[in-house]
Write a protein that holds these residues in place. Structure first.
Motif, mmCIF file in Angstrom:
data_model
loop_
_atom_site.group_PDB
_atom_site.id
_atom_site.type_symbol
_atom_site.label_atom_id
_atom_site.label_comp_id
_atom_site.label_asym_id
_atom_site.label_seq_id
_atom_site.Cartn_x
_atom_site.Cartn_y
_atom_site.Cartn_z
ATOM 1 N N ILE A 46 28.686 42.396 45.482
ATOM 2 C CA ILE A 46 30.078 42.776 45.262
ATOM 3 C C ILE A 46 30.732 41.685 44.443
ATOM 4 N N HIS A 93 34.367 40.634 42.226
ATOM 5 C CA HIS A 93 35.804 40.893 42.371
ATOM 6 C C HIS A 93 36.509 40.521 41.086
ATOM 7 N N TYR A 94 37.346 41.418 40.595
ATOM 8 C CA TYR A 94 38.041 41.193 39.317
ATOM 9 C C TYR A 94 39.539 41.358 39.487
ATOM 10 N N GLU A 95 40.272 40.764 38.563
ATOM 11 C CA GLU A 95 41.719 40.971 38.517
ATOM 12 C C GLU A 95 42.070 41.566 37.164
ATOM 13 N N THR A 138 33.489 46.434 32.540
ATOM 14 C CA THR A 138 34.082 46.889 33.799
ATOM 15 C C THR A 138 34.985 48.093 33.545
ATOM 16 N N ASN A 144 44.330 42.772 30.527
ATOM 17 C CA ASN A 144 43.715 41.475 30.775
ATOM 18 C C ASN A 144 42.818 41.555 32.017
ATOM 19 N N VAL A 145 41.508 41.491 31.810
ATOM 20 C CA VAL A 145 40.563 41.535 32.936
ATOM 21 C C VAL A 145 39.934 40.171 33.089
ATOM 22 N N ARG A 146 39.887 39.675 34.300
ATOM 23 C CA ARG A 146 39.151 38.428 34.497
ATOM 24 C C ARG A 146 38.434 38.443 35.832
ATOM 25 N N LEU A 147 37.406 37.635 35.903
ATOM 26 C CA LEU A 147 36.643 37.529 37.133
ATOM 27 C C LEU A 147 37.461 36.749 38.155
ATOM 28 N N LEU A 148 37.574 37.309 39.353
ATOM 29 C CA LEU A 148 38.254 36.588 40.423
ATOM 30 C C LEU A 148 37.225 35.829 41.258
ATOM 31 N N ASP A 149 36.144 36.530 41.606
ATOM 32 C CA ASP A 149 35.140 35.918 42.473
ATOM 33 C C ASP A 149 33.822 36.617 42.194
ATOM 34 N N VAL A 150 32.779 35.851 41.912
ATOM 35 C CA VAL A 150 31.518 36.485 41.525
ATOM 36 C C VAL A 150 30.740 36.991 42.740
ATOM 37 N N GLY A 151 31.167 36.630 43.938
ATOM 38 C CA GLY A 151 30.566 37.206 45.128
ATOM 39 C C GLY A 151 29.500 36.355 45.780
ATOM 40 N N HIS A 152 29.250 35.177 45.239
ATOM 41 C CA HIS A 152 28.285 34.271 45.871
ATOM 42 C C HIS A 152 28.586 32.868 45.361
ATOM 43 N N THR A 153 28.431 31.872 46.220
ATOM 44 C CA THR A 153 28.779 30.520 45.787
ATOM 45 C C THR A 153 27.587 29.759 45.232
ATOM 46 N N LEU A 179 28.939 39.241 31.411
ATOM 47 C CA LEU A 179 30.310 39.757 31.461
ATOM 48 C C LEU A 179 30.747 39.997 32.895
ATOM 49 N N TYR A 180 29.792 40.352 33.744
ATOM 50 C CA TYR A 180 30.147 40.564 35.144
ATOM 51 C C TYR A 180 30.297 39.250 35.887
ATOM 52 N N HIS A 181 29.815 38.164 35.260
ATOM 53 C CA HIS A 181 29.885 36.856 35.903
ATOM 54 C C HIS A 181 31.000 35.994 35.335
ATOM 55 N N GLN A 239 25.494 32.852 51.976
ATOM 56 C CA GLN A 239 25.237 32.983 50.541
ATOM 57 C C GLN A 239 26.472 33.537 49.831
ATOM 58 N N LEU A 240 27.265 34.284 50.559
ATOM 59 C CA LEU A 240 28.467 34.835 49.957
ATOM 60 C C LEU A 240 29.536 33.749 49.772
ATOM 61 N N LYS A 287 41.016 26.913 42.095
ATOM 62 C CA LYS A 287 40.666 28.134 41.356
ATOM 63 C C LYS A 287 41.972 28.846 41.046
#
Lengths: 231, 317, 984
Positions: A52, A54-56, B213, B223-232, B310-312, C815-816, C854
């Motif tokens: 999953i 997440h985008y804005e 997306t 304006n589209v931007r990545l907020l969180d890629v879903g894994h650290t 692009l998804y990252h 991992q998340l 962030k």
């Protein structure tokens, strides 16, 4: 049959239930195990079929947040199948599921290069590519009750944002919901014809406002009259 | 893209090897004013075979599950990698027979047969390089590779390297190569031209994050931007495709590759006959060109941006 | 890879003609299925666990379970990794003699020795001064048992974690409508047309909220989200309201202003079901001011419009006035509650224009939302045709539904003005008539309860005797406070003192600080269960960690003996003198009881159990079992027979046979000798088996006429009394005006006939903040003089896939999110020259931290936020020393002080809501600025690595979990060679 998923971005709250259910089902299933590297150390990572992101969109305060689950789209013209040299990557004729036969895969990563959606991950311990199987080991299992013969991600989604079914059947849930809400192909211009469809966030719900009191009738408390109400 | 050294080595070395045998057979076919003696012929042929064999072996090093490598040509119907693999395997007996015919002087009694055979070898080995280039060029997911200029460059660069090696071996065996210099120089110049054309063709990004997306945004221009890629931590995708190099470093390596790969060897050959007939300079030319082509190939991978980026959070590729 | 392929042919879809064969992927004969209750968080969904080769094959939701209805969130799906976490404690441990506390140096100790040691010590305390035992419980859901245990022991120093969690939310509702949010009440997900989500990132109604939102979206109901951050649920809201933290009361009351101004409220509802018509004494600065006017029988009065005189407000036949000023026969000036409300809320102070300046929400938007709600409530009313009888005996033929609903949680609660803010939200609900009606905010049995349940907090400590009352209760007047004759607190956490009078859930976050300061007194033994006080559950973590090791001049620890019970190696475990290792949720019997935090649905009374799915592979025991064992050894009266013997064999026996009242036990299902009774009945010796047979839960569906308006529903009240939910069938009249709060206010003003505070600070707090109707006031920390130096608000959110400090030990979930960032509004960050992903200092009046920032769009301009509890101490939770949680993860706690930084006079006062003692986590104000070039990497502060406790295994580098050899699906060679491309 053309089996696939519909993901409703209007309902997805980004909880990751589908991602973990998928991991859980598949690690002890036909694709197992799904390796985890450094599970208790720095920068843990592991093989996941569903992630999953997440985008804005837009600018504050009119911004919107979209949670975006991504897994294999089981494309009709899957480039990952075209490019695979050993034939390990294939699309089933019967139901359109794109699979990897781990006994044939040589781990060259070529299919991952061909996939725009990042659907395939290499399990370094086994040296083979792994990906969403549309829970092929669940959907045909006659020992499961009919209502449970669905992918793990669809069963677990708490907001019912995921649908599974046959896109060749116009009466199936996926066909209906996709035609009602305009199911989208993700990144369609690449031409791989993804079977999975996404439903965009709906337009905002509009609600009428109650009329306000006429300005000349407002507002002194003295003007208010008690209503007689029996208890 | 994460530049895997084994793949870089594979494409450069095998490209040079196939181009060399190709050049040799073309030379034989066209029957330039001078014929080469069998010894030299075989030296060149064996050199090329060693090169492309080394390349092929090297290509298996990046496999995560090499025990299935023998299956790699099963899907020649659809896969450029399988096609390249199949042709590479079939090439060995075809070339071996050809070399045997050369050895037994087949051309004396069967001149036309050998002409056709030379042309066949030339064709097959060139096609193999084309297939190698097409492995990358057929991928719509990597816009920097998805152009006809990719296989064209594989061929021209292979030929440029091969030309230098050919020149070197001829000189080593005492031939006067003055009349060939122009052809060698034009092959180097031509490959530089195709390379620069390639850089021009890929100069602009093709896709942006809104394209990728599209289902999330109604208007692509929002304006589209990545907020969180879903894994650290990283994932297979970030390891394989997330390779980032500073623009300055890319530029410096580009300059290095152009000078080392094309310009300096060009001048070394250009000045060869009238300044300095030194075989050592020739080998220097090969060495520098090889370094340059390895760098160029490294750049080819390093500057390639897979659309999954692009998804990252990468804005455009 | 040779695999046995038992091929099963199957019938295909009719659209194609040829069948094909699939291998048998799952060997069902080798698998077993058991049902139990999840405990990855406090939602307590029903789960179906499939076992294979004695390992967990799969965990999924139980389809028929009332809470989750077959779905399961990410946490529930990750149960396997919780179960095999290397952080699990393996045996009881004792601090190595001669070692310092906090160094994690332990030696193993047998259960017998551990229990003997504990029994001996507790016995001594019980016989001399029971309150020297401080027993506090954290993430648990078994307060009925632990509270009973504490009461039987005789110590008042017990509470669960609600004081630092959400007591504001719970209490505000309990003191207003008789029920609140979460386990007390739910939106009517099926019928509501307009839903507001206030201050919720993730909450323990985890799956029900998700299921509900899915339903709302399907139906096209409008979803408005009020939250400074747009993540999670907020993403799918139709309208996002980025509010300034701590100003929700202003927003709610401004909407009340709009409704009142336009006469858009449910007049009948107010008259029939609330105390809006009660008459209040209007004698400012005199004794009795602001209390209800009562007749000789002590009954509040109203003005009857027909009879034109005073009548008993609780009589069923009156026609009371909602508005007006009246005079009592004895000349006392009176006014109705509603008149007081109007005077307050229709003032310009609460107009949208003024409110906008405080809460940051545009005035037009405030008015719009209020008018939209009014439209839905009054113009889109729904009706459910059912005959029902209200408390006056009047029969109705339908339930009228005003389909506006709300849900509120920590974003409202965790402020020092949260109690009033939550009351304000209830005010909105009441004015719209949307309380316990179709489409509105529904109570969940055993709620609603009378305002308030007649339990007073225990205060009389007698050696060797149980407390006269449960340690926690519901004060209604200053007489109920737990203070001595000089007004000093009796409890170690100072709950129910002038500092926090209505501290219904205690103040666990003050226990350590106060014990170490000896204020109000010193204690002997502290027991923590499932609480991470040495880390994320405390404010000012570093100081608390020092406190735990603080020593007296004679070299003894100020907290002489510390017992920690947990299942995992947490930061707090390292400080224990005695470690009691708990089982995981899959290894024990457990009850989710109506007496605790129920799992009922609005229209079904529910409870559930856990039963062991797996046997523990280590020497651990469930804490409940240990408690029953200790209770028996210490011979608590409830646990001892008349002849002094042990009453209950074990925990299971206790649950089955213990009766809180005749026929009322921990489990409501299958009672009666043969299990034929529900809710109330004699103990059934086979009760556990019955539950296990029935998928581990019990669901008792309410009849149609009992489903709504339950506080005033005659049949429901009778049913509730019979079932033991309420003590009387008197109606539960909504208290818009809280006379209970007014009494405390009078005490603060020196106008009360009874106990009054003597300290100026307490007098101020009571007279200023105990408003009988809600108001917005500036949070306490923001009044401090230094506050202007810290222009940013700093809050945390709970991620949906982690639960407090749990889940960093979970290989899949971490991992998340293995480390967290400080999020900030992008434009604001750019204004201050702060680059995305750079390192910054975040500073408060208490301390500073260095973190990675962030930038994002969806964040209120002056708010910073991060995910809760991600940061961990090096070496704990089964993680390696270089795990991200300790190198890049951080806590906000280091910036927060458990005492209000600017207490004006006298001793420090708790940084909590002055009414309930709720920890005011989100009142935090900070400043943010870039770190220097040489300060770029690594979080600050750093803590020394905690040693792995004795017996913990080394964690692996590669994990490959499965329960069997996979059954592969093969592609034939023929297919590979002959198949072409995608020809059509």
């Amino acid at each position: 049959m053309r089996l696939g998923l519909v993901v409703d971005l209007d309902k997805c709250v980004g909880c990751n239930a589908c991602a973990i259910a998928c991991k859980q089902w598949n690690t002890s299933g036909t694709s197992g195990s799904l390796t985890d590297y450094n599970p208790y150390g720095a920068d843990p990572s592991g093989v996941f079929f569903n992630r999953i992101r997440h985008y804005e969109t837009g600018n504050y305060p009119e911004n919107k947040t979209v949670h975006f689950p991504m897994s294999c789209m089981h494309c009709e013209e899957a480039a990952c199948v075209t490019v695979c040299p050993t034939g390990a990557s294939y699309k089933r004729e019967e139901d359109g599921i794109v699979l990897v036969d781990p006994e044939k895969c040589m781990g060259c990563n070529y299919c991952a290069w061909a996939c725009p959606y990042g659907a395939r991950e290499l399990d370094r311990e086994e040296g083979v590519m792994k990906k969403c199987t549309l829970c092929v080991d669940r959907i045909y299992d006659e020992k499961l009750p009919k209502s449970e013969r669905k992918p793990a991600c669809v069963m677990t989604c708490p907001t019912s944002a995921r649908y599974f079914g046959d896109f060749d059947d116009p009466n199936s849930e996926v066909s209906r919901v996709s035609s009602d809400r305009g199911g989208q192909d993700l990144f369609a211009e690449l031409g791989y014809k993804p079977v999975n469809k996404y439903l965009s966030p709906r337009d905002k719900v509009q609600v009428n406002q109650h009329e306000i009191r006429e300005p000349n009738l407002v507002t002194k408390v003295k003007d208010w009259v008690n209503k007689v109400v029996e208890l | 893209m994460h530049p895997a050294f084994s793949v870089i080595f594979f494409t450069v070395v095998s490209g040079a090897g196939y181009a060399l045998i190709s050049l040799l057979c073309l030379f034989n076919f066209l029957n330039f004013g001078m014929l080469i003696d069998k010894n030299t012929f075989f030296i060149i042929a064996i050199t090329s075979a060693v090169l492309f064999t080394m390349g092929l072996i090297s290509s298996t090093f990046h496999l995560a599950n090499p025990k299935n490598a023998w299956r790699a040509f099963m899907r020649f119907k659809t896969s450029w990698l399988a096609r390249e693999g199949l042709l590479a395997i079939l090439f060995y007996p075809i070339l071996a027979l050809y070399l045997y015919f050369i050895y037994i002087d087949m051309q004396i009694n069967n001149f036309m047969l050998m002409q056709y055979y030379s042309f066949l070898i030339f064709t097959i080995s060139t096609v193999i390089i084309y297939c190698t280039g097409m492995i990358y060029a057929c991928l719509k997911t990597i816009p920097q590779w998805n152009t006809i200029w990719t296989p064209i460059n594989y061929i021209t660069i292979g030929f440029a390297l091969a030309a230098l090696i050919f020149f070197f071996i001829l000189n080593l065996n005492g031939y006067d190569t003055t009349s060939y210099e122009n052809y060698i120089l034009s092959m180097i110049a031509f490959s530089l031209a195709t390379k620069l054309t390639y850089y021009f063709v890929i100069r602009l990004p093709k896709y942006n994050i809104a394209d990728a997306t599209n289902a999330a945004v109604k208007l692509k221009s929002t304006n589209v931007r990545l907020l969180d890629v879903g894994h650290t931590g990283g994932t297979f995708l970030t390891d394989e495709f997330g390779y980032k190099v500073a623009e300055r470093k890319l530029f410096r390596i580009k300059i290095l590759s152009i000078f080392s790969g094309f310009i300096i060897p060009f001048f070394l050959i250009y000045t060869y006959s009238f300044i300095y007939e030194n075989i050592a300079l020739c080998s220097l030319a090969i060495f520098l060109s090889f370094i340059g082509m390895i760098s160029e190939r490294w750049l080819f991978f390093a500057q390639a941006k897979h659309v999954v980026n692009l998804y990252h959070g990468v804005e455009n590729v | 890879m040779a695999t046995k392929q038992d091929k099963i042919s199957f019938k295909k879809n009719a659209t194609t003609s040829n069948s094909f064969e699939m291998p048998q992927f799952e060997d069902r004969d080798k698998q077993t299925q058991k049902h139990t209750t999840c405990y990855m968080c406090a939602c307590r969904c029903g789960i179906k666990v499939t076992l294979e080769n004695n390992k967990i094959r799969y965990i999924e939701g139980t389809p028929s379970h009332p809470v989750n209805k077959g779905v399961l969130c990410a946490k529930g799906n990750a149960g396997i990794m919780k179960q095999i976490s290397p952080a699990r404690l393996r045996q009881p441990l004792m601090r190595k003699p001669g070692s310092e506390r906090g160094t994690s140096e332990f030696v193993p100790i047998s259960w017998e020795d551990a229990l003997d040691m504990l029994t001996e010590r507790l016995q001594k305390i019980r016989e001399t001064d029971p309150k020297k035992l401080a027993f506090f419980t954290g993430r648990d859901q078994m307060q009925a048992l632990t509270g009973l245990w504490a009461q039987q022991f005789g110590t008042i120093n017990w509470a669960a974690h609600g004081g630092f969690c959400s007591v504001n939310m719970a209490s505000a509702g309990l003191y207003t409508t008789g029920f609140s949010f979460w386990e007390f009440g739910d939106p009517d997900w099926d019928k509501t047309k307009y839903f507001l989500l206030w201050g919720v990132a993730e909450d323990h109604a985890s799956n029900p909220i998700k299921i509900g939102i899915g339903k709302l979206k399907e139906r096209g109901a409008k979803f408005v989200s009020i939250n400074p951050v747009r993540t999670g649920y907020q993403a799918v809201a139709d309208e996002w309201v980025p509010i300034i933290p701590g100003t929700d009361a202003m927003l709610a009351l401004s909407m009340v202003h709009v409704l009142l101004k336009n006469e858009l409220f449910d007049w009948e509802f107010l008259v029939r079901y609330t105390n809006a018509h009660y008459l209040v004494v209007d004698t400012p600065r005199k004794k009795g001011d602001g209390l209800f006017y009562r007749n000789e029988d002590d009954i509040p009065q109203s003005w009857d419009l027909e009879k034109k005189c005073l009548v008993n407000a609780v009589d069923p036949k009156i026609k009371p006035a909602l508005l007006g000023k009246y005079t009592a026969p004895d000349g006392t000036p009176l006014k109705t509650v509603f008149s007081i409300m109007i005077a307050r809320y229709m003032d310009d102070e609460y107009s949208p224009e003024e409110a906008s300046k405080i809460c940051g929400v545009p005035a037009e938007q405030i008015e719009k939302i209020a008018l939209e709600m009014a439209h839905v409530a009054f113009k889109e009313t729904i009706e459910v045709d059912t005959e029902w009888t209200d408390w006056t005996g009047k029969k109705h033929d339908k339930f009228i539904g005003r389909p506006v609903s709300m849900h509120a949680m920590r974003g409202i609660s965790a402020h020092s003005n949260g109690f009033q803010a939550c009351r304000a939200i209830h005010f909105l609900q009441v004015l719209l008539g949307s309380v316990d009606c179709p489409g509105g905010h529904l109570a969940k049995p055993p709620y609603p309860k009378h305002i308030v349940p007649p339990i007073k907090p225990g205060k009389k400590v007698v050696p060797g005797q149980p407390l006269e009352s449960f340690p926690l209760g519901f004060p209604t007047e200053p007489e109920d406070l737990c203070i001595d004759k000089d007004g000093n607190p009796l409890r170690i956490d100072k709950a129910y003192s002038w500092e926090a009078p209505i501290a219904n859930h205690g103040l666990m976050h003050m226990a350590i600080t106060n014990a170490v300061a000896g204020d109000p007194y010193e204690i002997d033994t502290m027991i923590f269960f499932m609480a991470n006080m040495a880390w994320n559950s405390s404010m000012n973590t570093s100081k608390i960690r020092e406190d735990l090791c603080a020593k007296n001049e004679d070299g003894e620890y100020k907290i002489p003996f510390l017992v920690v019970c947990d299942a995992f190696d947490s930061e707090t475990v390292g400080y224990a003198d005695l470690v009691i290792p708990d089982t995981t949720y899959l290894e024990r019997y457990d009850t989710i009881s109506i007496l605790d935090r129920p799992i009922s649905e609005p229209h079904a009374v529910c409870d559930s159990i856990r039963s062991p799915i797996l046997k523990p592979d280590r020497d651990v025991r469930p804490w409940q079992t240990v408690l029953v064992e200790l209770a028996s050894r210490l011979k608590f009266p409830e646990f001892t027979t008349e002849d002094g013997g042990r009453k209950y064999k074990d925990y299971k026996d206790f649950i089955v046979n213990y009766e809180k009242a005749p026929g009322i036990g921990f489990l409501a299902g299958w009672r009666g000798k043969d299990g034929e009774k529900s809710l109330r009945g004699e103990p059934n010796q086979n009760q556990w088996e019955k539950y296990i047979e029935n998928k581990s839960f019990f669901e008792y569906k309410l009849d149609d006429n009992l489903k709504y308006f339950r506080g005033v529903n005659k049949d429901y009240l009778e049913f509730a009394k019979k079932s033991g939910f309420v003590g009387s069938t008197k109606p539960i009249i909504i208290e818009l005006y809280s006379e209970k709060l007014q009494k405390f206010k009078l005490a603060g003003q020196g106008l009360y006939d009874g106990p009054q505070p003597t300290k100026e600070r307490d007098q101020f707090r009571l007279s200023r903040f105990f408003d009988p109707i809600p108001e917005h006031y500036i949070p306490l920390e923001h009044r401090c003089s230094f506050s202007s130096k810290f222009p940013f608000y700093a809050i945390t959110q709970r991620p949906m896939f982690m639960y407090h400090s749990w889940d960093s030990q979970n290989a899949w979930l971490r991992q998340l999110q293995a480390h967290n960032y400080m999020h900030m509004n992008k434009k604001k960050g750019e204004e201050l020259g702060i680059k995305d992903l750079s390192w910054v200092w975040v500073e408060s009046n208490t301390g500073k931290i260095k973190v990675q920032v962030k930038l994002m769009e969806g964040c209120q301009t002056n708010t910073l936020w991060t995910w809760n509890a991600i940061g961990k101490q090096k070496g704990k939770w089964g993680l390696s020393d270089d795990a991200n949680e300790s190198t890049k993860g951080f806590l906000l706690n280091h910036l927060i002080n458990e005492h209000l930084p600017c207490a004006d006079t006298g001793s420090p006062v708790t940084n909590s809501d002055p009414i309930t003692g709720q920890a005011a986590w989100y009142d935090l104000k900070v400043n943010i600025y870039p770190a220097g070039d040489d300060e770029q990497f690594g979080v600050y502060p750093n803590f020394e690595a905690g040693q792995k406790v004795f017996g913990q295994p080394e964690s692996k580098n590669v994990l490959r979990y499965n329960t069997k050899k996979p059954v592969r699906l093969s592609r034939s060679l023929k297919d590979i060679i002959t198949k072409g491309g995608f020809e059509k």
